[in-house]
Design a protein around this motif. Sequence first.
Motif, PDB file in Angstrom:
ATOM      1  N   THR A 282      37.110  27.109  86.753  1.00  0.00           N
ATOM      2  CA  THR A 282      38.280  27.481  86.255  1.00  0.00           C
ATOM      3  C   THR A 282      39.348  26.959  86.724  1.00  0.00           C
ATOM      4  O   THR A 282      39.150  25.820  87.611  1.00  0.00           O
ATOM      5  CB  THR A 282      38.566  29.060  86.335  1.00  0.00           C
ATOM      6  OG1 THR A 282      38.378  29.313  87.964  1.00  0.00           O
ATOM      7  CG2 THR A 282      37.177  29.909  85.902  1.00  0.00           C
ATOM      8  N   HIS A 306      40.081  32.187  79.090  1.00  0.00           N
ATOM      9  CA  HIS A 306      38.522  32.174  79.115  1.00  0.00           C
ATOM     10  C   HIS A 306      37.769  31.120  78.465  1.00  0.00           C
ATOM     11  O   HIS A 306      36.599  31.338  78.394  1.00  0.00           O
ATOM     12  CB  HIS A 306      38.114  33.774  78.615  1.00  0.00           C
ATOM     13  CG  HIS A 306      38.909  34.952  79.279  1.00  0.00           C
ATOM     14  ND1 HIS A 306      38.940  35.104  80.682  1.00  0.00           N
ATOM     15  CD2 HIS A 306      39.313  35.714  78.859  1.00  0.00           C
ATOM     16  CE1 HIS A 306      39.763  36.170  80.850  1.00  0.00           C
ATOM     17  NE2 HIS A 306      39.927  36.673  80.091  1.00  0.00           N
ATOM     18  N   ASP A 308      37.559  28.103  79.295  1.00  0.00           N
ATOM     19  CA  ASP A 308      36.854  27.401  80.172  1.00  0.00           C
ATOM     20  C   ASP A 308      35.696  28.226  80.504  1.00  0.00           C
ATOM     21  O   ASP A 308      34.645  27.414  81.052  1.00  0.00           O
ATOM     22  CB  ASP A 308      37.773  27.186  81.462  1.00  0.00           C
ATOM     23  CG  ASP A 308      38.681  28.654  82.147  1.00  0.00           C
ATOM     24  OD1 ASP A 308      38.201  29.649  81.296  1.00  0.00           O
ATOM     25  OD2 ASP A 308      39.266  28.539  83.024  1.00  0.00           O
ATOM     26  N   LEU A 309      35.462  29.487  80.759  1.00  0.00           N
ATOM     27  CA  LEU A 309      34.341  30.044  81.046  1.00  0.00           C
ATOM     28  C   LEU A 309      33.293  29.807  79.837  1.00  0.00           C
ATOM     29  O   LEU A 309      32.172  29.392  80.222  1.00  0.00           O
ATOM     30  CB  LEU A 309      34.349  31.397  81.150  1.00  0.00           C
ATOM     31  CG  LEU A 309      35.277  31.864  82.267  1.00  0.00           C
ATOM     32  CD1 LEU A 309      35.493  33.637  82.253  1.00  0.00           C
ATOM     33  CD2 LEU A 309      34.624  31.566  83.761  1.00  0.00           C
TER      34      LEU A 309
END
Length: 359
Positions: A282, A306, A308-309
């Motif tokens: 992140t 989110h 990137d997750l």
Amino acid sequence: MTTAARHVWPTVRSIPVSAVTDARPPGHLKAARIEQVAGVSGTGRDTAGGAHTGAGRDTAGAEHTRRASGVGTAGARPRGARARMNPAAELGFSGDPGQHGDQGDGMLHAQRTWDATLATNRLDDLGVNTERQRVETRDVTACVGLLVDGWPEDVRRCVESVIEHTGARVLVLDLGNVEGAGDVLDVLAERHPERIAVWHVAEAPHWRGGTATWGESRAKLLHLDDSEVHVLMETGLELRGDALTPLVAAVNEGAVAAGWRGAEPSGDTWVEADPGEVRALTGGIIAVRRAQALAALPEDATYGRHADLRLSLALPGELVVPHGHAPVLPLSSHDVPGEYADRESRRNYEEVLRALHAS
């Protein structure tokens, strides 16, 4: 350069990609790690595509299966080659696997380790390690991909910091010239034509009432890039030093991606991770092997929070947070408040949980 002089494409999708750039083998980037050091089960896939699994543990203590590296054979260690037999020798200890040493030498070994750690920290402070990494990665091509949706002053500071502190190229997708951010980009591109390329589209961002989505826009940047390492960076950050070289070096040494902040799952939440191998990345700067990012990017994500997750969980290989201080300054939050952001963030996070539980 005036706004009227620029070429504006009607949509993100309409921007042409002149060639397929991910089909060729890597130029100078080393192969991703396909096994751990001696004493740990191998992970990833071998050059014939066979899967190897190794048991690991997440922060809650549950066993999980390590993901595959998903890289080609270029530069990979030949099948049957052995891992390093004695990694301790690289830290200044005995290179003889059968030599256990005098049991009374524990304090001496501890002192040597401490002295080596202090020396490494001093080298980091002096920038020696970063300079060494620059030399080692000088032939690896890297490009910073920026998605611009307003905040022109932040955009100016962000781009100028990349130009000042790194040697990476900058590839920018301007969505709708929001708040005149596209005009700022044209001035910067005219000043640094060899470093900055800007693509303008008339589409405004989906999260600002338009139709351009985060996933489609980020995918277009990946396809327009022909570098070996693509850096996903947010324009709400300013570099105060060379924050990219340590990340590119980590990727060159075998990671599929590297960033300055990591996260580990804890139930249905995530907690910040220590440096080293992590489950997710992140923080607004992620350097990734571009060929692997093309397949892992969540193109259906309309919003970036989110995402990137989701990208991290889909990447086939090791994710790494380097040791050391990240020379990065947050400028401002670019999250768009409102019902749309809340809804799309929840949708992304639900996908994250599904992927996490499936693994």
